[in-house]
Design a protein around this motif. Structure first.
Motif, PDB file in Angstrom:
ATOM      1  N   ASN A   6      53.327  62.572 -50.698  1.00  0.00           N
ATOM      2  CA  ASN A   6      54.763  62.840 -51.067  1.00  0.00           C
ATOM      3  C   ASN A   6      54.142  64.007 -52.397  1.00  0.00           C
TER       4      ASN A   6
ATOM      5  N   THR B 138      61.309  57.269 -45.489  1.00  0.00           N
ATOM      6  CA  THR B 138      61.398  56.618 -46.658  1.00  0.00           C
ATOM      7  C   THR B 138      61.942  55.395 -47.155  1.00  0.00           C
TER       8      THR B 138
ATOM      9  N   GLU C   3      50.463  58.616 -38.232  1.00  0.00           N
ATOM     10  CA  GLU C   3      51.594  57.721 -38.019  1.00  0.00           C
ATOM     11  C   GLU C   3      52.433  57.061 -38.980  1.00  0.00           C
ATOM     12  N   ALA C   4      50.932  56.136 -39.613  1.00  0.00           N
ATOM     13  CA  ALA C   4      51.341  55.011 -40.733  1.00  0.00           C
ATOM     14  C   ALA C   4      51.670  56.561 -42.147  1.00  0.00           C
ATOM     15  N   SER C   5      50.876  57.495 -42.129  1.00  0.00           N
ATOM     16  CA  SER C   5      51.582  58.356 -42.949  1.00  0.00           C
ATOM     17  C   SER C   5      53.371  58.669 -43.052  1.00  0.00           C
ATOM     18  N   TYR C   6      53.333  58.927 -41.415  1.00  0.00           N
ATOM     19  CA  TYR C   6      54.793  59.466 -40.845  1.00  0.00           C
ATOM     20  C   TYR C   6      56.088  58.230 -41.456  1.00  0.00           C
ATOM     21  N   ALA C   7      54.995  56.594 -41.814  1.00  0.00           N
ATOM     22  CA  ALA C   7      55.775  55.720 -41.977  1.00  0.00           C
ATOM     23  C   ALA C   7      56.016  55.816 -43.175  1.00  0.00           C
ATOM     24  N   LEU C   8      55.357  56.393 -43.946  1.00  0.00           N
ATOM     25  CA  LEU C   8      55.663  56.635 -45.705  1.00  0.00           C
ATOM     26  C   LEU C   8      56.409  57.638 -45.991  1.00  0.00           C
ATOM     27  N   GLY C   9      57.147  58.049 -44.391  1.00  0.00           N
ATOM     28  CA  GLY C   9      58.264  59.083 -45.553  1.00  0.00           C
ATOM     29  C   GLY C   9      57.446  60.541 -45.953  1.00  0.00           C
ATOM     30  N   VAL C  10      56.391  60.625 -45.434  1.00  0.00           N
ATOM     31  CA  VAL C  10      56.058  61.851 -45.179  1.00  0.00           C
ATOM     32  C   VAL C  10      55.330  63.043 -44.471  1.00  0.00           C
ATOM     33  N   ARG C  11      56.569  64.234 -45.313  1.00  0.00           N
ATOM     34  CA  ARG C  11      56.499  65.636 -44.258  1.00  0.00           C
ATOM     35  C   ARG C  11      55.170  65.798 -42.798  1.00  0.00           C
TER      36      ARG C  11
END
Ligand code: ATP
Ligand code: MG
Lengths: 403, 259
Positions: free
Chosen positions: B113, B85, A282-290
């Protein structure tokens, strides 16, 4: 709230109508409480004394039948358990005696479980070392070694010639190729199961078949490998593709071993991926990572130590396989580096052949010596792999300091 | 750099279970808004629907409109990854990436990313984000140490640094101080005060003093009973909510009479 307030016990309701009970009944806690701090313990040296007594008793009992070290150890263990129970029971109390009794039984069970392992290692090492120390054992193959040479070394005591170079190279190539086939497939399967499937029918079907594959006898995997490759090659040849027509070669063995390896890899990596905390995803998703980047750069790196260890253990499991390699890659006496052409020997097959068909049927000692030495090398390789698995696990483990 | 948030009749579901019903709210840009309410009333659920993190869970879905300035983030064809983002999130428990150093954690939004940064540009971003999160002085000499080696409060500020490093328009915080001591809490509250110059901030908290200290507006959520959907009961200036709320439930909650 007010209801429970009324039900609060008052001093009188606890004591009852007859008044305070302390005067009539003794405090039950006093019975449990020892009168001195060391009352319920026995000095440390008693254990040693009991052991010594048990050893003497064990020696006497075994001498009654016919003395042997094994018998002596068994009698000593049994009498140690009994004597220490009796001593604790009489000197301390029953509770401690029972506790100690079960503890001793657990230790005994552990030792019994360890015995086969230790004795296997001991016998392989003691029998295998002479062969391993033979000059050129690791560096030469079996080309040109025939019955007369073995006969000579058994009768005249000359050095045992011939070695396992070809078998080590074969094992290495076949196992490496099997790993290269099964790790990507296994890893991707487990990624699908953990990250994408959401528990659907397909996921349950995969899990079921992986479980079934875990139980496949290795010889069946070997037959499958041979049949699949044979079918593939005949189809390819009938289409006019320039492929070899014989299916007995290293790559066929690697395919057969992958059938055994894939379920192990899927299972271990699945476990490892599942324990990666969801918070990190979730931390990664929340940074806008696919999602696929999250899996590649967060989930797998976090689980990599466990995955690497699991893969190493899977390799250790298949490197000792005999039957599937025998039926797929056959057996030769010279070194073959080519996975796609000609027969190949692996260490377990080498051991099997040296035992079952000694180079010189009437003078089998040199062959047996080579077999034991090869077995020792195999055990060392498996131990080394386990060690590597631990080192990898420690090396890649997420750094945990502080907090 | 900063955007306003408008929810219109937002319903949030877990499968068939309606967890939050009919929220209408307008959150101004460059402000701090606090969500308060009893446990289980759907604050986290609603917060996670603001950056489309809600639908990460299997079966979870959202109905209604949610506007970021004028764009509906639930319009068909909107990519949730793009939304995330723009709307960053700080979680209740600090969750730095355990495989990464402090520096890599701050740069995670770029590195994960696949963005290529020059060394000097990366250094700039790290320093700016860590200064923004009031963490620079504590960690500047050990940027290459693992991020999980920091104290809980430092880890939480590292997570805030990681979020501000990618320069979102909105920052959502779900009880960011609940695992922290009073000093770290104060540090983070100060930080929120500074961050609102540039960002729209929404914070969920159980600590009503905290809500009163940091926020300009407060939304009170409540739930009628178990299995019933949570609702937004009242939304007003923070001092109104705490001093003379118009709704009786709010009044009882902020004065500690239930919940
Ligand atoms: N993953 C989930 N699946 C199904 N229901 C959920 C899930 N997470 C939360 N819920 C339900 O949604 C409702 C709202 O939960 P939510 O976590 O939003 O409450 P909250 O207001 O954040 O509470 P707290 O203050 O304790 O954090 C609760 O009834 C909860 O049981
Ligand atoms: Mg919550």
């Amino acid at each position: 709230m007010s209801q429970t307030d009324q039900k609060q016990p008052t001093p009188t309701s606890v004591e009852g109508p007859a008044g305070p009970p302390a005067q009539r009944r003794p405090d039950p806690a006093a019975a449990l409480r020892p009168r001195s701090l060391t009352q319920n313990s026995i000095p440390w040296w008693v254990g040693l004394v009991v052991l010594a007594a048990a050893a003497v008793l064990g020696a006497a009992l075994s001498a009654l039948i016919s003395f042997s070290i094994a018998l002596w150890l068994i009698f000593t263990a049994v009498s140690y358990v009994i004597i220490s129970y009796v001593v604790t029971r009489t000197r301390v109390n029953r509770r401690k005696a029972t506790d100690g009794f079960w503890k001793n039984l657990v230790y005994l069970a552990f030792i019994v479980a360890l015995l086969p392992l230790v004795s296997v290692i001991w016998s392989v090492v003691s029998v295998g070392v002479p062969g391993l120390l033979e000059p050129g054992f690791l560096a030469s193959d079996m080309r040109g070694i025939d019955g007369s040479i073995d006969q000579q070394s058994q009768e005249e005591g000359t050095a045992v010639l011939g070695g396992i170079r070809h078998a080590m190279i074969g094992s290495l190539l076949i196992t490496l190729t099997a790993t290269l086939i099964s790790v990507p497939i296994g890893l991707m399967t487990s990624i699908y199961l953990v990250e994408y499937s959401r528990g659907g029918t397909l996921a349950r079907a995969i899990t079921f078949f992986v479980d079934v594959m875990t139980g496949i006898p290795s010889i069946v995997a070997g037959l499958f490998g041979a049949a699949a490759m044979g079918w593939f090659l005949s189809t390819a040849n009938s289409l006019g593709l320039p492929l070899p027509s014989r299916s007995t070669m290293g790559i066929t063995a690697a395919v057969a071993l992958s059938v055994l390896m894939i379920p192990v890899v899927v299972r271990t990596t699945e476990e490892m991926l599942r324990v990666v905390p969801n918070e990190l995803r979730e931390a990664s998703y929340a940074l806008g990572v696919r999602k696929w980047r999250t899996i590649l750069k967060v989930v797998i790196p976090t689980a990599i130590s466990g995955i690497a260890a699991g893969v190493t253990l899977a390799i250790a499991r298949v490197i000792g396989e005999t039957a599937p390699i025998l039926v797929t890659a056959g057996f030769v006496v010279y070194t073959n580096w080519n996975m796609f052409q000609g027969w190949m020997t692996a260490l377990p097959v080498y051991i099997y052949r040296q035992f079952q068909n000694p180079t010189s049927p009437n003078f089998s000692d040199p062959s047996h010596q080579r077999a034991w030495a090869a077995a020792l090398v195999l055990i060392l390789i498996v131990m080394g792999l386990n060690l590597i698995a631990r080192i990898i696990a420690a090396l890649f483990a997420p750094k945990k300091t502080g907090r | 750099m900063s955007k306003s948030i408008t929810a219109k009749d937002l319903n949030v579901y877990y499968g068939d279970f309606l967890a939050v019903e009919g929220v209408n709210i307008e959150i101004a840009a460059r402000s701090v808004t606090a969500f308060i309410g009893p446990s289980g009333c759907g604050k986290t659920t609603f917060l996670r629907s603001l950056n489309r993190m809600h639908e990460v869970l299997p079966g979870a879905r959202v109905e209604g409109e949610l506007l970021l300035d004028d764009d509906n983030i639930y319009a068909p064809g909107v990519d949730p990854v793009t939304v995330r983002t723009m709307v960053g999130m700080v979680f209740q428990r600090p969750n730095p990436f355990p495989t990464m150093s402090i520096r890599e954690n701050v740069l995670a939004g770029y590195k994960l990313n696949g963005a290529r940064l020059s060394r000097s540009r990366a250094d700039e971003i790290v320093e700016e984000a860590l200064r923004g999160a009031n963490l620079w002085n504590e960690v500047k000499d050990r940027l290459d140490n693992p991020g999980s080696g920091l104290s809980g409060g430092q880890q939480q500020r590292l997570c805030i640094a990681r979020t501000v490093a990618v320069k979102p328009d909105v920052i959502l915080m779900d009880e960011p101080c609940s695992a922290l001591d009073p000093i770290s809490t104060l540090a983070i509250e100060d930080l929120i005060g500074e961050l609102k110059q540039d960002y729209t901030i929404v914070i969920v908290t159980h600590n009503m003093q905290q809500a009163a200290r940091v926020s300009e507006k407060t939304a009170f959520f409540n739930i009628a009973g178990t299995g019933k959907p949570g609702k937004m009961i009242e939304y007003d200036d923070t001092h109104v909510i705490f001093n003379n709320p118009s709704n009786e439930q709010t009044e009882r909650y902020v004065s500690g009479k239930f919940g």
